[in-house]
Scaffold this motif. Structure first.
Motif, PDB file in Angstrom:
ATOM      1  N   VAL A   1     -16.497   1.226   1.265  1.00  0.00           N
ATOM      2  CA  VAL A   1     -16.664   2.351   0.334  1.00  0.00           C
ATOM      3  C   VAL A   1     -16.026   2.017  -1.011  1.00  0.00           C
ATOM      4  O   VAL A   1     -16.639   2.180  -2.078  1.00  0.00           O
ATOM      5  CB  VAL A   1     -16.042   3.645   0.927  1.00  0.00           C
ATOM      6  CG1 VAL A   1     -15.936   4.729  -0.137  1.00  0.00           C
ATOM      7  CG2 VAL A   1     -16.865   4.142   2.108  1.00  0.00           C
ATOM      8  N   THR A   2     -14.790   1.524  -0.973  1.00  0.00           N
ATOM      9  CA  THR A   2     -14.103   1.257  -2.250  1.00  0.00           C
ATOM     10  C   THR A   2     -14.704   0.041  -2.962  1.00  0.00           C
ATOM     11  O   THR A   2     -14.732  -0.005  -4.195  1.00  0.00           O
ATOM     12  CB  THR A   2     -12.582   1.093  -2.052  1.00  0.00           C
ATOM     13  OG1 THR A   2     -12.333   0.091  -1.067  1.00  0.00           O
ATOM     14  CG2 THR A   2     -11.962   2.394  -1.595  1.00  0.00           C
ATOM     15  N   ASP A   3     -15.234  -0.923  -2.187  1.00  0.00           N
ATOM     16  CA  ASP A   3     -15.940  -2.063  -2.814  1.00  0.00           C
ATOM     17  C   ASP A   3     -17.158  -1.555  -3.587  1.00  0.00           C
ATOM     18  O   ASP A   3     -17.457  -2.023  -4.687  1.00  0.00           O
ATOM     19  CB  ASP A   3     -16.400  -3.067  -1.750  1.00  0.00           C
ATOM     20  CG  ASP A   3     -15.237  -3.934  -1.257  1.00  0.00           C
ATOM     21  OD1 ASP A   3     -14.152  -3.884  -1.871  1.00  0.00           O
ATOM     22  OD2 ASP A   3     -15.425  -4.642  -0.248  1.00  0.00           O
ATOM     23  N   HIS A   4     -17.849  -0.613  -2.984  1.00  0.00           N
ATOM     24  CA  HIS A   4     -19.030  -0.041  -3.655  1.00  0.00           C
ATOM     25  C   HIS A   4     -18.613   0.650  -4.953  1.00  0.00           C
ATOM     26  O   HIS A   4     -19.243   0.474  -5.995  1.00  0.00           O
ATOM     27  CB  HIS A   4     -19.748   0.929  -2.718  1.00  0.00           C
ATOM     28  CG  HIS A   4     -20.996   1.515  -3.301  1.00  0.00           C
ATOM     29  ND1 HIS A   4     -21.453   2.770  -2.993  1.00  0.00           N
ATOM     30  CD2 HIS A   4     -21.860   1.013  -4.215  1.00  0.00           C
ATOM     31  CE1 HIS A   4     -22.553   3.011  -3.686  1.00  0.00           C
ATOM     32  NE2 HIS A   4     -22.836   1.965  -4.422  1.00  0.00           N
TER      33      HIS A   4
ATOM     34  N   GLU B   1     -12.501   1.393   9.252  1.00  0.00           N
ATOM     35  CA  GLU B   1     -13.443   0.306   8.937  1.00  0.00           C
ATOM     36  C   GLU B   1     -14.319   0.612   7.739  1.00  0.00           C
ATOM     37  O   GLU B   1     -14.873  -0.298   7.121  1.00  0.00           O
ATOM     38  CB  GLU B   1     -14.354   0.044  10.148  1.00  0.00           C
ATOM     39  CG  GLU B   1     -13.702  -0.835  11.165  1.00  0.00           C
ATOM     40  CD  GLU B   1     -14.630  -1.153  12.321  1.00  0.00           C
ATOM     41  OE1 GLU B   1     -15.867  -1.004  12.164  1.00  0.00           O
ATOM     42  OE2 GLU B   1     -14.111  -1.520  13.382  1.00  0.00           O
ATOM     43  N   ASP B   2     -14.498   1.870   7.420  1.00  0.00           N
ATOM     44  CA  ASP B   2     -15.365   2.242   6.293  1.00  0.00           C
ATOM     45  C   ASP B   2     -14.640   2.199   4.947  1.00  0.00           C
ATOM     46  O   ASP B   2     -15.275   2.230   3.891  1.00  0.00           O
ATOM     47  CB  ASP B   2     -15.910   3.666   6.495  1.00  0.00           C
ATOM     48  CG  ASP B   2     -16.897   3.719   7.642  1.00  0.00           C
ATOM     49  OD1 ASP B   2     -17.355   2.644   8.080  1.00  0.00           O
ATOM     50  OD2 ASP B   2     -17.208   4.826   8.112  1.00  0.00           O
TER      51      ASP B   2
ATOM     52  N   SER C   1      -2.590   5.240  10.440  1.00  0.00           N
ATOM     53  CA  SER C   1      -2.211   3.947  11.022  1.00  0.00           C
ATOM     54  C   SER C   1      -1.599   3.043   9.956  1.00  0.00           C
ATOM     55  O   SER C   1      -1.755   3.262   8.757  1.00  0.00           O
ATOM     56  CB  SER C   1      -3.454   3.252  11.600  1.00  0.00           C
ATOM     57  OG  SER C   1      -4.362   2.946  10.555  1.00  0.00           O
ATOM     58  N   PHE C   2      -0.939   1.983  10.426  1.00  0.00           N
ATOM     59  CA  PHE C   2      -0.376   0.987   9.505  1.00  0.00           C
ATOM     60  C   PHE C   2      -1.481   0.345   8.676  1.00  0.00           C
ATOM     61  O   PHE C   2      -1.305   0.063   7.492  1.00  0.00           O
ATOM     62  CB  PHE C   2       0.388  -0.091  10.288  1.00  0.00           C
ATOM     63  CG  PHE C   2       1.723   0.386  10.787  1.00  0.00           C
ATOM     64  CD1 PHE C   2       2.825   0.395   9.942  1.00  0.00           C
ATOM     65  CD2 PHE C   2       1.876   0.840  12.084  1.00  0.00           C
ATOM     66  CE1 PHE C   2       4.060   0.840  10.389  1.00  0.00           C
ATOM     67  CE2 PHE C   2       3.102   1.290  12.538  1.00  0.00           C
ATOM     68  CZ  PHE C   2       4.196   1.293  11.692  1.00  0.00           C
ATOM     69  N   GLU C   3      -2.633   0.123   9.305  1.00  0.00           N
ATOM     70  CA  GLU C   3      -3.751  -0.495   8.582  1.00  0.00           C
ATOM     71  C   GLU C   3      -4.209   0.423   7.441  1.00  0.00           C
ATOM     72  O   GLU C   3      -4.502  -0.052   6.337  1.00  0.00           O
ATOM     73  CB  GLU C   3      -4.901  -0.782   9.568  1.00  0.00           C
ATOM     74  CG  GLU C   3      -6.151  -1.365   8.958  1.00  0.00           C
ATOM     75  CD  GLU C   3      -5.947  -2.734   8.276  1.00  0.00           C
ATOM     76  OE1 GLU C   3      -4.826  -3.276   8.284  1.00  0.00           O
ATOM     77  OE2 GLU C   3      -6.939  -3.224   7.697  1.00  0.00           O
ATOM     78  N   GLN C   4      -4.230   1.721   7.692  1.00  0.00           N
ATOM     79  CA  GLN C   4      -4.603   2.644   6.610  1.00  0.00           C
ATOM     80  C   GLN C   4      -3.559   2.613   5.490  1.00  0.00           C
ATOM     81  O   GLN C   4      -3.914   2.669   4.307  1.00  0.00           O
ATOM     82  CB  GLN C   4      -4.799   4.063   7.153  1.00  0.00           C
ATOM     83  CG  GLN C   4      -6.065   4.168   7.996  1.00  0.00           C
ATOM     84  CD  GLN C   4      -6.440   5.590   8.355  1.00  0.00           C
ATOM     85  OE1 GLN C   4      -5.700   6.540   8.101  1.00  0.00           O
ATOM     86  NE2 GLN C   4      -7.605   5.741   8.972  1.00  0.00           N
ATOM     87  N   LEU C   5      -2.294   2.508   5.848  1.00  0.00           N
ATOM     88  CA  LEU C   5      -1.253   2.409   4.810  1.00  0.00           C
ATOM     89  C   LEU C   5      -1.489   1.162   3.952  1.00  0.00           C
ATOM     90  O   LEU C   5      -1.387   1.198   2.723  1.00  0.00           O
ATOM     91  CB  LEU C   5       0.146   2.320   5.438  1.00  0.00           C
ATOM     92  CG  LEU C   5       0.678   3.570   6.145  1.00  0.00           C
ATOM     93  CD1 LEU C   5       2.036   3.255   6.801  1.00  0.00           C
ATOM     94  CD2 LEU C   5       0.840   4.729   5.178  1.00  0.00           C
TER      95      LEU C   5
ATOM     96  N   LEU D   1     -12.168  10.385   0.148  1.00  0.00           N
ATOM     97  CA  LEU D   1     -12.279   9.227   1.047  1.00  0.00           C
ATOM     98  C   LEU D   1     -11.702   9.658   2.393  1.00  0.00           C
ATOM     99  O   LEU D   1     -10.477   9.653   2.591  1.00  0.00           O
ATOM    100  CB  LEU D   1     -11.516   8.033   0.456  1.00  0.00           C
ATOM    101  CG  LEU D   1     -11.561   6.722   1.247  1.00  0.00           C
ATOM    102  CD1 LEU D   1     -12.978   6.352   1.676  1.00  0.00           C
ATOM    103  CD2 LEU D   1     -10.979   5.589   0.412  1.00  0.00           C
ATOM    104  N   PRO D   2     -12.584  10.084   3.315  1.00  0.00           N
ATOM    105  CA  PRO D   2     -12.079  10.557   4.617  1.00  0.00           C
ATOM    106  C   PRO D   2     -11.606   9.378   5.463  1.00  0.00           C
ATOM    107  O   PRO D   2     -12.304   8.374   5.569  1.00  0.00           O
ATOM    108  CB  PRO D   2     -13.298  11.229   5.270  1.00  0.00           C
ATOM    109  CG  PRO D   2     -14.356  11.287   4.219  1.00  0.00           C
ATOM    110  CD  PRO D   2     -14.035  10.221   3.217  1.00  0.00           C
ATOM    111  N   THR D   3     -10.429   9.499   6.030  1.00  0.00           N
ATOM    112  CA  THR D   3      -9.847   8.416   6.823  1.00  0.00           C
ATOM    113  C   THR D   3     -10.126   8.568   8.313  1.00  0.00           C
ATOM    114  O   THR D   3      -9.991   7.627   9.077  1.00  0.00           O
ATOM    115  CB  THR D   3      -8.318   8.409   6.631  1.00  0.00           C
ATOM    116  OG1 THR D   3      -7.843   9.734   6.911  1.00  0.00           O
ATOM    117  CG2 THR D   3      -7.952   8.029   5.218  1.00  0.00           C
ATOM    118  N   ALA D   4     -10.468   9.779   8.709  1.00  0.00           N
ATOM    119  CA  ALA D   4     -10.751  10.067  10.122  1.00  0.00           C
ATOM    120  C   ALA D   4     -11.409  11.446  10.183  1.00  0.00           C
ATOM    121  O   ALA D   4     -11.264  12.241   9.245  1.00  0.00           O
ATOM    122  CB  ALA D   4      -9.454  10.085  10.931  1.00  0.00           C
ATOM    123  N   VAL D   5     -12.132  11.686  11.243  1.00  0.00           N
ATOM    124  CA  VAL D   5     -12.672  13.026  11.476  1.00  0.00           C
ATOM    125  C   VAL D   5     -12.129  13.517  12.809  1.00  0.00           C
ATOM    126  O   VAL D   5     -12.286  12.850  13.839  1.00  0.00           O
ATOM    127  CB  VAL D   5     -14.220  13.039  11.505  1.00  0.00           C
ATOM    128  CG1 VAL D   5     -14.734  14.446  11.774  1.00  0.00           C
ATOM    129  CG2 VAL D   5     -14.788  12.518  10.185  1.00  0.00           C
TER     130      VAL D   5
END
Ligand code: PXL
Length: 289
Positions: A64-67, A59-60, A85-89, A37-41
């Motif tokens: 992705v995890t819902d799928h 945002e992805d 980011s905090f949102e990723q945490l 699960l890539p968080t950033a490129v």
């Protein structure tokens, strides 16, 4: 035959041999299915490069995890590395709650007493909260210091490791492993699970390369996924990392990452090599705390 499947969540640094570009090949080479699960490129990692690009993929993550949920996909383990980011945490915390398997957090943020570009002390405290949900955390002493709000002690000796590890466990994780522990002319790791200290050392190679923490954590993740005991998992990860560094010494062109590709063939042998390390002969050879 049973094949473990793990999910690893971290960035893709296109150039620079770290995060997903080492985790995917290393864990796969150990015979473990590796979902990413890539968080950033990023064009490169952030250590020593300027003007790198950064495409945030936060945002992805949920779609992705819902799928995966809709497809009934699950994991034997989840291993997280660099998170931006905090949102990723927060999202990763949700993923931990809703998917199965062991949870391994490498709180990638800092080294040599300094935070990596883009991180703040507040982020380190956010990472510490994620660690409360983990079965294993594998910080270096700089990351441990930032997460605990303690002064960076410099070189991590076994005595310092024994001072820090119980406090790391108070974050709420199952087992804490401090990497980069230096004992005389040896370097290794010390783990604590609230009951026993387990340590493993190899040669202290006088060399610094980028991405070695990711190499270590990836091999450790693969070994845990294969249900190796803690000591064996520590040993496989240290021996593999040392092998990678050994091949890289003198290669000043590649300090952005180790020549892990040339050692990857050794992993299968390390994984299948017999004893757990907890037999009498091994105990005599390696000191347990
Ligand atoms: O190796 C850790 C790492 C992973 N990902 C990115 C990094 C770093 C360390 O600097 O910059 C993007």
């Amino acid at each position: 035959m049973y094949q473990p499947r793990i999910l690893t969540i971290q960035d893709i640094s296109c150039f620079g041999k770290c995060s997903l570009t080492v985790a995917l090949p290393i864990i796969s080479a150990m015979g473990v299915e590796t979902v990413i699960l890539p968080t950033a490129v990023l064009s490169t990692h952030t250590g020593g490069f300027k003007n790198f690009t950064f495409r945030d993929l936060t945002e992805d993550i949920k779609p992705v995890t819902d799928h995966w949920k809709a497809e009934n996909i699950d994991f034997n383990g989840i291993y997280t590395g660099y998170l931006g980011s905090f949102e990723q945490l927060r999202l990763v915390g949700e993923i931990f709650d809703s998917f199965g398997g062991f949870k391994l957090v490498d709180p990638v943020m800092a080294d040599n007493g300094k935070l990596y570009t883009g991180f703040t002390p507040e982020f380190a405290l956010g990472m510490a909260k994620l660690c409360s949900k983990a079965d294993y955390i594998v910080p270096n002493i700089t990351e441990a210091s930032f997460m605990l709000g303690r002064e960076y002690p410099g070189v991590c000796t076994p005595a310092i490791a024994r001072d820090f590890l119980p406090r790391l466990l108070e974050l709420g994780c199952g087992t804490a492993v401090l990497t980069g522990v230096v004992e005389n002319d040896r370097q290794g790791v010390v783990a604590y699970d609230g009951r026993d200290y387990t340590e493993y050392y190899s040669d202290n190679l006088d060399a610094k390369f980028h991405g070695t923490g990711d190499v270590w954590a990836s091999a450790f993740c693969g070994a845990v996924a294969l249900k190796k005991d803690l000591y064996t998992s520590l040993r496989i990860a240290v021996d593999f990392t040392v092998s990678c560094i050994r091949r890289s010494i003198g290669d000043d062109e590649h300090r952005y990452g180790v020549r892990f590709e040339e050692s990857i063939g050794e992993l299968a042998g390390m994984v299948s090599a017999g004893p757990s390390g907890r037999n009498k002969k091994e105990k005599a050879k390696y000191r347990f705390l």
